[in-house]
Design an enzyme around this catalytic site. Sequence first.
Site, PDB file in Angstrom:
ATOM      1  N   CYS A   2       0.802  -1.218   0.000  1.00  0.00           N
ATOM      2  CA  CYS A   2       0.000   0.000   0.000  1.00  0.00           C
ATOM      3  C   CYS A   2       0.845   1.283   0.000  1.00  0.00           C
ATOM      4  O   CYS A   2       1.825   1.392   0.720  1.00  0.00           O
ATOM      5  CB  CYS A   2      -0.943   0.041   1.186  1.00  0.00           C
ATOM      6  SG  CYS A   2      -2.055  -1.347   1.282  1.00  0.00           S
ATOM      7  N   ARG A  27       4.119  -0.146  -4.807  1.00  0.00           N
ATOM      8  CA  ARG A  27       3.889  -0.700  -3.465  1.00  0.00           C
ATOM      9  C   ARG A  27       2.640  -1.576  -3.395  1.00  0.00           C
ATOM     10  O   ARG A  27       2.417  -2.279  -2.403  1.00  0.00           O
ATOM     11  CB  ARG A  27       3.737   0.439  -2.442  1.00  0.00           C
ATOM     12  CG  ARG A  27       4.952   1.325  -2.337  1.00  0.00           C
ATOM     13  CD  ARG A  27       4.709   2.408  -1.322  1.00  0.00           C
ATOM     14  NE  ARG A  27       4.693   1.886   0.024  1.00  0.00           N
ATOM     15  CZ  ARG A  27       5.758   1.729   0.784  1.00  0.00           C
ATOM     16  NH1 ARG A  27       6.943   2.048   0.317  1.00  0.00           N
ATOM     17  NH2 ARG A  27       5.656   1.267   2.002  1.00  0.00           N
ATOM     18  N   TRP A  75      -2.501  -2.829  -1.705  1.00  0.00           N
ATOM     19  CA  TRP A  75      -2.099  -4.233  -1.859  1.00  0.00           C
ATOM     20  C   TRP A  75      -2.940  -4.995  -0.847  1.00  0.00           C
ATOM     21  O   TRP A  75      -2.745  -4.870   0.362  1.00  0.00           O
ATOM     22  CB  TRP A  75      -0.608  -4.389  -1.565  1.00  0.00           C
ATOM     23  CG  TRP A  75      -0.113  -5.779  -1.825  1.00  0.00           C
ATOM     24  CD1 TRP A  75       0.260  -6.297  -3.028  1.00  0.00           C
ATOM     25  CD2 TRP A  75       0.086  -6.831  -0.862  1.00  0.00           C
ATOM     26  NE1 TRP A  75       0.660  -7.604  -2.870  1.00  0.00           N
ATOM     27  CE2 TRP A  75       0.570  -7.960  -1.552  1.00  0.00           C
ATOM     28  CE3 TRP A  75      -0.105  -6.923   0.521  1.00  0.00           C
ATOM     29  CZ2 TRP A  75       0.861  -9.158  -0.920  1.00  0.00           C
ATOM     30  CZ3 TRP A  75       0.189  -8.121   1.146  1.00  0.00           C
ATOM     31  CH2 TRP A  75       0.671  -9.228   0.426  1.00  0.00           C
ATOM     32  N   ASN A  99      -1.691   1.861   5.615  1.00  0.00           N
ATOM     33  CA  ASN A  99      -0.742   0.843   5.160  1.00  0.00           C
ATOM     34  C   ASN A  99      -0.344   0.018   6.372  1.00  0.00           C
ATOM     35  O   ASN A  99       0.057   0.583   7.387  1.00  0.00           O
ATOM     36  CB  ASN A  99       0.498   1.517   4.545  1.00  0.00           C
ATOM     37  CG  ASN A  99       1.608   0.522   4.252  1.00  0.00           C
ATOM     38  OD1 ASN A  99       1.348  -0.658   3.991  1.00  0.00           O
ATOM     39  ND2 ASN A  99       2.842   0.990   4.287  1.00  0.00           N
ATOM     40  N   GLY A 100      -0.446  -1.308   6.275  1.00  0.00           N
ATOM     41  CA  GLY A 100      -0.064  -2.156   7.407  1.00  0.00           C
ATOM     42  C   GLY A 100      -1.208  -3.069   7.796  1.00  0.00           C
ATOM     43  O   GLY A 100      -2.133  -3.296   7.003  1.00  0.00           O
ATOM     44  N   GLU A 482      17.506 -18.113  -7.407  1.00  0.00           N
ATOM     45  CA  GLU A 482      17.097 -16.752  -7.714  1.00  0.00           C
ATOM     46  C   GLU A 482      16.528 -16.652  -9.131  1.00  0.00           C
ATOM     47  O   GLU A 482      15.513 -15.992  -9.358  1.00  0.00           O
ATOM     48  CB  GLU A 482      18.294 -15.801  -7.518  1.00  0.00           C
ATOM     49  CG  GLU A 482      18.100 -14.376  -7.988  1.00  0.00           C
ATOM     50  CD  GLU A 482      16.922 -13.652  -7.349  1.00  0.00           C
ATOM     51  OE1 GLU A 482      16.348 -14.157  -6.376  1.00  0.00           O
ATOM     52  OE2 GLU A 482      16.557 -12.579  -7.855  1.00  0.00           O
ATOM     53  N   LYS A 486      12.805 -15.291 -10.092  1.00  0.00           N
ATOM     54  CA  LYS A 486      12.599 -14.171 -11.021  1.00  0.00           C
ATOM     55  C   LYS A 486      11.611 -14.561 -12.095  1.00  0.00           C
ATOM     56  O   LYS A 486      10.709 -13.811 -12.433  1.00  0.00           O
ATOM     57  CB  LYS A 486      13.960 -13.819 -11.621  1.00  0.00           C
ATOM     58  CG  LYS A 486      14.210 -12.378 -11.907  1.00  0.00           C
ATOM     59  CD  LYS A 486      14.706 -11.554 -10.778  1.00  0.00           C
ATOM     60  CE  LYS A 486      13.851 -11.598  -9.550  1.00  0.00           C
ATOM     61  NZ  LYS A 486      14.427 -10.979  -8.392  1.00  0.00           N
ATOM     62  N   GLU A 489       7.920 -14.955 -10.680  1.00  0.00           N
ATOM     63  CA  GLU A 489       7.220 -13.756 -10.203  1.00  0.00           C
ATOM     64  C   GLU A 489       6.772 -12.834 -11.327  1.00  0.00           C
ATOM     65  O   GLU A 489       5.759 -12.162 -11.190  1.00  0.00           O
ATOM     66  CB  GLU A 489       8.003 -13.009  -9.115  1.00  0.00           C
ATOM     67  CG  GLU A 489       9.189 -12.199  -9.555  1.00  0.00           C
ATOM     68  CD  GLU A 489       9.768 -11.355  -8.401  1.00  0.00           C
ATOM     69  OE1 GLU A 489      10.994 -11.192  -8.382  1.00  0.00           O
ATOM     70  OE2 GLU A 489       9.008 -10.857  -7.553  1.00  0.00           O
ATOM     71  N   HIS A 505      15.817 -37.720  -7.214  1.00  0.00           N
ATOM     72  CA  HIS A 505      15.220 -38.222  -5.966  1.00  0.00           C
ATOM     73  C   HIS A 505      13.728 -37.893  -5.873  1.00  0.00           C
ATOM     74  O   HIS A 505      13.177 -37.857  -4.783  1.00  0.00           O
ATOM     75  CB  HIS A 505      15.983 -37.670  -4.765  1.00  0.00           C
ATOM     76  CG  HIS A 505      17.397 -38.171  -4.719  1.00  0.00           C
ATOM     77  ND1 HIS A 505      17.718 -39.471  -4.388  1.00  0.00           N
ATOM     78  CD2 HIS A 505      18.563 -37.561  -5.021  1.00  0.00           C
ATOM     79  CE1 HIS A 505      19.030 -39.637  -4.482  1.00  0.00           C
ATOM     80  NE2 HIS A 505      19.566 -38.491  -4.856  1.00  0.00           N
ATOM     81  N   LYS A 614       6.312  -4.146  -3.813  1.00  0.00           N
ATOM     82  CA  LYS A 614       7.750  -3.985  -3.717  1.00  0.00           C
ATOM     83  C   LYS A 614       8.263  -4.093  -2.291  1.00  0.00           C
ATOM     84  O   LYS A 614       9.266  -4.725  -2.014  1.00  0.00           O
ATOM     85  CB  LYS A 614       8.126  -2.628  -4.312  1.00  0.00           C
ATOM     86  CG  LYS A 614       9.609  -2.345  -4.353  1.00  0.00           C
ATOM     87  CD  LYS A 614      10.270  -3.160  -5.423  1.00  0.00           C
ATOM     88  CE  LYS A 614      11.779  -3.012  -5.443  1.00  0.00           C
ATOM     89  NZ  LYS A 614      12.393  -4.088  -6.206  1.00  0.00           N
TER      90      LYS A 614
END
Length: 619
Positions: A2, A27, A75, A99-100, A482, A486, A489, A505, A614
């Site tokens: 947010c 955000r 968000w 936000n939160g 990584e 990438k 996402e 395995h 983000k």
Amino acid sequence: MCGIIGYTGSGSCAEKLLRGLDRLEYRGYDSSGISWLDEKGKIKTVKSSGRLSLLREKLGEALPKSSCGIGHTRWATHGAPSDENAHPHCTDNVSVVHNGIIENYFSLKEELIGKGYTFDSETDTEVALKLIDMYYKKEKDPLSALTSAMSRLKGSFALGVIFRGREGELYAVRVGSPLVVAFGDDGNYIASDIHAFLDKTDKYFRLEEGEIACVCPRGVRVTDRDGRERSKEILTAEFSLSAAEKGGYPHFMLKEIHEEPRIISDTARSMAELPIDKIIPWDILDGIIKEEGNIRIVACGTAMHAGLIGKYYLEKFARVSVEVSYASEFRYSDPIMHQGDVLILISQSGETADTLAALRMAKERGVFTLAVVNAVGSAIWREADRSLLTLAGPEIAVASTKAYSAQLVLMYTLAAKIARAAGRLSEEAETAICRGLSDTVPKAVEGIAARDREIKRLAEILSEQDNAFFIGRGIDRYLVTEGSLKLKEISYIHSEAYPAGELKHGTISLITEGTPVVAVITDKNVADKTISNIKEVTARGGEMIIISSDDIDIPPELSKTVFRIPSIGIKGNCEKDYSGIFIPFSAATALQLLAYHTSVLRGCDVDRPRNLAKSVTVE
Ligand code: M6R
């Protein structure tokens, strides 16, 4: 998580709020809205689910003339992205953006329902709003209403608030989630971060825990939870506006990948001359070297993957064992930590809730904390015992690229400096590593970025698929972890990363005709082993994409889709073979470009992938 913006001044607020939201959209971007005070001092609100463009459409051409308002880009945490759940949330008297997370929203909601309040949304924000409204009706004063509400709310939150009839007054509350206040020529701002208003001003300060700001066109008053006035030092933002613009690139992600050579060099130079005891105090370092204390690295997502590379080189150069943990797991795992240990926290934003919580937990136990962050002044930066800065500048794309490369530079440098202090690396080798990071590596990464077209051809193979696997051994295993993150996402291809030897395995049962498998082979010592694992994949019809160092022999039948990386490392008189130690930088950039092109080919929103944000300021 947010984005909050607010403006009060002599200008008109709507366009400023929308421009600020545009910059904060990274955000969170599943809905947005603005509230303002009209000429009669009444609260007006327009909000919309979806991207900011839909809010603009709803507002139409004739933007409100008001000079005081708040805005929000969301968000979703409590409740789906919808018009009802979008912020601001308002009563006749109060409008709130948040936000939160309000952790005790449920019990408060029941209490408020008992007092006759009704609720239109599923959000925890509406609970905070109605609580403030209740106190405002009782106390008739915005500041005391906010203070009373703050004492009841549990969790981590930043609020932007306006009150009916309080023209020109904007309130900001910070508990846990970041908020800044800024001073412009024609008015003042509040925002979740400084990028929101960088086109208007670079003068700002951060609100600290438990502070409330009353922002007016001519000044700002800050008080603490007990109503005591606080004085604030005004800072000058060091970022230029160009960092928040695409500079001719189609996406921020591509721009940021192309910035890597400069960032790697800048970060390496900033570290080269820094004595190790300015990073970790001697007595603690001595204990680490003697194995009396331990090093742990804690982070989330990509930052955690940088930590894995850090572990690899700390163990390789310095021969100290290192544990790496996800911050979200670490904080609830009752970790074994003692005084004399070092906890390294890595975070691009410096605000990630879980990483911050891990830091606070370590400090409570007297453990030395070292932060590696990309945002000066962020919570992690301020609270750690010592902080090192990655000089990546603002990273706008949700997928972290340049910050990761800068984190790798710090990991290598730290490993080399600790190894030198332990007498396990010669001065010559340490100097060569630092010089290589500032000179050789940037040139090599530039070379990879210039081979964009070749990587795009590899991306064409991936872009048609729904599933992919990534494999590697040794350091390559950490790189593919990584690379896989990438890809998933930003392209929404389901992807998993495995140590190459582990595939057989279990996971190999998923390899069928045409399943794409990306293998990274930069570590010569285990190259033959990885090649054997690749043969196991191709024997089952898997389609290989190989990223390998150019000094490794790849059998001709596998070389159809090989992307060759020049081997770079340290030549000369070193105690061990460090000839290929810098290849991970080139491989990382190649993997980033692979994900980028796959995302573009699939028509995805590269910079703002679905469901993500983000800066993750909730746990
Ligand atoms: O700001 P931080 O580095 O603490 O963020 C950690 C993760 O949320 C972040 O790296 C995330 O995984 C990125 N979207 C990855 O590209």
